[in-house]
Design a protein around this motif. Structure first.
Motif, short mmCIF file in Angstrom:
data_model
loop_
_atom_site.label_atom_id
_atom_site.label_comp_id
_atom_site.label_asym_id
_atom_site.label_seq_id
_atom_site.Cartn_x
_atom_site.Cartn_y
_atom_site.Cartn_z
N LEU A 1 0.81 -1.22 0.00
CA LEU A 1 0.00 0.00 0.00
C LEU A 1 0.84 1.26 0.00
O LEU A 1 1.92 1.32 0.61
N SER A 2 0.31 2.27 -0.67
CA SER A 2 0.88 3.62 -0.61
C SER A 2 -0.23 4.56 -0.14
O SER A 2 -1.41 4.21 -0.13
N SER A 3 0.16 5.76 0.25
CA SER A 3 -0.83 6.72 0.77
C SER A 3 -1.91 7.04 -0.26
O SER A 3 -3.05 7.32 0.09
N GLY A 4 -1.56 6.99 -1.53
CA GLY A 4 -2.54 7.29 -2.57
C GLY A 4 -3.59 6.22 -2.77
O GLY A 4 -4.57 6.44 -3.48
N ASP A 5 -3.41 5.04 -2.16
CA ASP A 5 -4.38 3.96 -2.32
C ASP A 5 -5.60 4.13 -1.42
O ASP A 5 -6.59 3.43 -1.59
N LEU A 6 -5.51 5.04 -0.44
CA LEU A 6 -6.58 5.17 0.55
C LEU A 6 -7.03 6.61 0.66
O LEU A 6 -6.30 7.54 0.32
N GLU A 7 -8.25 6.78 1.17
CA GLU A 7 -8.77 8.10 1.47
C GLU A 7 -9.65 7.99 2.72
O GLU A 7 -10.10 6.91 3.09
N VAL A 8 -9.84 9.12 3.37
CA VAL A 8 -10.60 9.14 4.61
C VAL A 8 -12.06 9.46 4.30
O VAL A 8 -12.35 10.41 3.58
N ALA A 9 -12.96 8.65 4.84
CA ALA A 9 -14.40 8.86 4.67
C ALA A 9 -15.04 9.00 6.05
O ALA A 9 -14.49 8.56 7.05
N SER A 10 -16.21 9.62 6.07
CA SER A 10 -16.97 9.80 7.32
C SER A 10 -18.14 8.83 7.32
O SER A 10 -19.01 8.90 6.45
N TRP A 11 -18.14 7.91 8.28
CA TRP A 11 -19.17 6.88 8.38
C TRP A 11 -19.91 7.00 9.70
O TRP A 11 -19.32 7.40 10.71
N PRO A 12 -21.21 6.62 9.74
CA PRO A 12 -21.90 6.52 11.04
C PRO A 12 -21.17 5.50 11.93
O PRO A 12 -20.76 4.44 11.46
N ALA A 13 -21.01 5.84 13.19
CA ALA A 13 -20.26 4.99 14.10
C ALA A 13 -20.82 3.57 14.14
O ALA A 13 -20.06 2.59 14.26
N GLY A 14 -22.12 3.43 14.03
CA GLY A 14 -22.73 2.10 14.09
C GLY A 14 -22.44 1.24 12.89
O GLY A 14 -22.63 0.02 12.94
N LEU A 15 -22.01 1.84 11.77
CA LEU A 15 -21.71 1.08 10.56
C LEU A 15 -20.22 0.87 10.35
O LEU A 15 -19.82 0.06 9.51
N ALA A 16 -19.40 1.58 11.10
CA ALA A 16 -17.95 1.46 10.94
C ALA A 16 -17.49 0.09 11.45
O ALA A 16 -17.88 -0.33 12.54
N PRO A 17 -16.67 -0.64 10.69
CA PRO A 17 -16.26 -1.98 11.11
C PRO A 17 -15.27 -1.95 12.26
O PRO A 17 -14.51 -0.99 12.42
N SER A 18 -15.28 -3.00 13.06
CA SER A 18 -14.26 -3.13 14.10
C SER A 18 -12.93 -3.45 13.43
O SER A 18 -12.89 -4.02 12.34
N GLY A 19 -11.86 -3.08 14.09
CA GLY A 19 -10.54 -3.32 13.52
C GLY A 19 -10.16 -2.33 12.43
O GLY A 19 -9.15 -2.53 11.73
N ARG A 20 -10.96 -1.27 12.27
CA ARG A 20 -10.62 -0.29 11.24
C ARG A 20 -9.30 0.38 11.59
O ARG A 20 -8.94 0.52 12.76
#
Length: 234
Positions: A54-73
């Motif tokens: 992975l490189s930094s360009g492979d990912l981006e930050v998104a805003s999710w409802p806390a109840g839908l965010a997966p564990s281990g994120r």
């Protein structure tokens, strides 16, 4: 004054209806669910293949409802780490998707992850994460002469199965591109039948297997200097 009273008397009914409707609206609004708490989640900015560093360009930050965010994120930038499985664009990245301790989550106590490199890297494309395999380690017969007395001795060929019914946690590899060249071209998938660009020769033919801790030493010793392959179990 009198005209005002007449106007109110004439319009009293619609005014009362409007006030009742406003009261109902405020009541429903107050009883409705509150706005969800949002958290920051790292998601894939594009489809990513298994075995990709992975490189930094492979990912981006998104805003999710806390109840839908997966564990281990992930809470930190995972640049430099290697994906154990394909990730789709927009999918949240968790520790279980990376080569590392997260791969063992949910497995029995005493399970360890052991990397095993196949002698034929191309055969790794036939193995998928989640498969169960037997590891085959073979050595050829050898002959050696006694330097002092002229006698000789031979060692017979050996074949053993140092690991049986091992769970495949991840498959990484440098695949052969369409047209026969190795490198950045797209070839057969490593994990889950997806595509990989083969971005690191150091990962060629590498499987990560889940075995019991007591089996790990025997497995490591058996594959050292041996021809290594696997049998995929039904």
């Amino acid at each position: 004054m009198r005209s005002g009273r007449l106007w109110f008397a004439r319009h009293r009914r619609p005014i009362l209806v409007m006030l009742m409707l406003l009261a109902v609206w405020f009541t429903v609004r107050a009883a409705g669910p509150a706005s969800p708490t949002m958290v920051r989640v790292m998601v894939a900015s594009q489809d990513l293949s298994a075995g990709r560093r992975l490189s930094s360009g492979d990912l981006e930050v998104a805003s999710w409802p806390a109840g839908l965010a997966p564990s281990g994120r992930l809470s930190a930038d995972p640049a430099g780490q290697v994906l154990a499985a394909p990730v789709r664009e927009g999918e949240a990245l968790t520790d279980a998707r990376l080569l590392g301790p997260g791969l063992l989550r949910g497995l029995p106590a005493g399970t360890v992850a052991v990397p095993v490199r196949l002698t034929d890297p191309g055969s790794a494309a036939l193995v998928r994460a989640g498969d169960h395999v037997d590891v085959i380690a073979g050595t050829a017969s050898t002959w050696s002469a006694d330097e002092a007395g002229g006698s000789s001795r031979s060692s017979p060929a050996t074949i053993e199965r140092p690991a049986r019914n091992a769970l495949v946690l991840a498959v990484s590899g440098h695949t052969r591109a369409v047209g026969g060249e190795t490198g950045g071209g797209v070839g057969l998938g490593a994990v889950g039948g997806g595509v990989t660009t083969g971005d690191d020769d150091a990962l060629a033919g590498l499987l990560v297997l889940a075995v019991q801790a007591g089996e790990a030493d025997r497995l490591a010793g058996a594959v050292t200097g041996a021809s290594v392959s696997v049998v995929v179990l039904p």
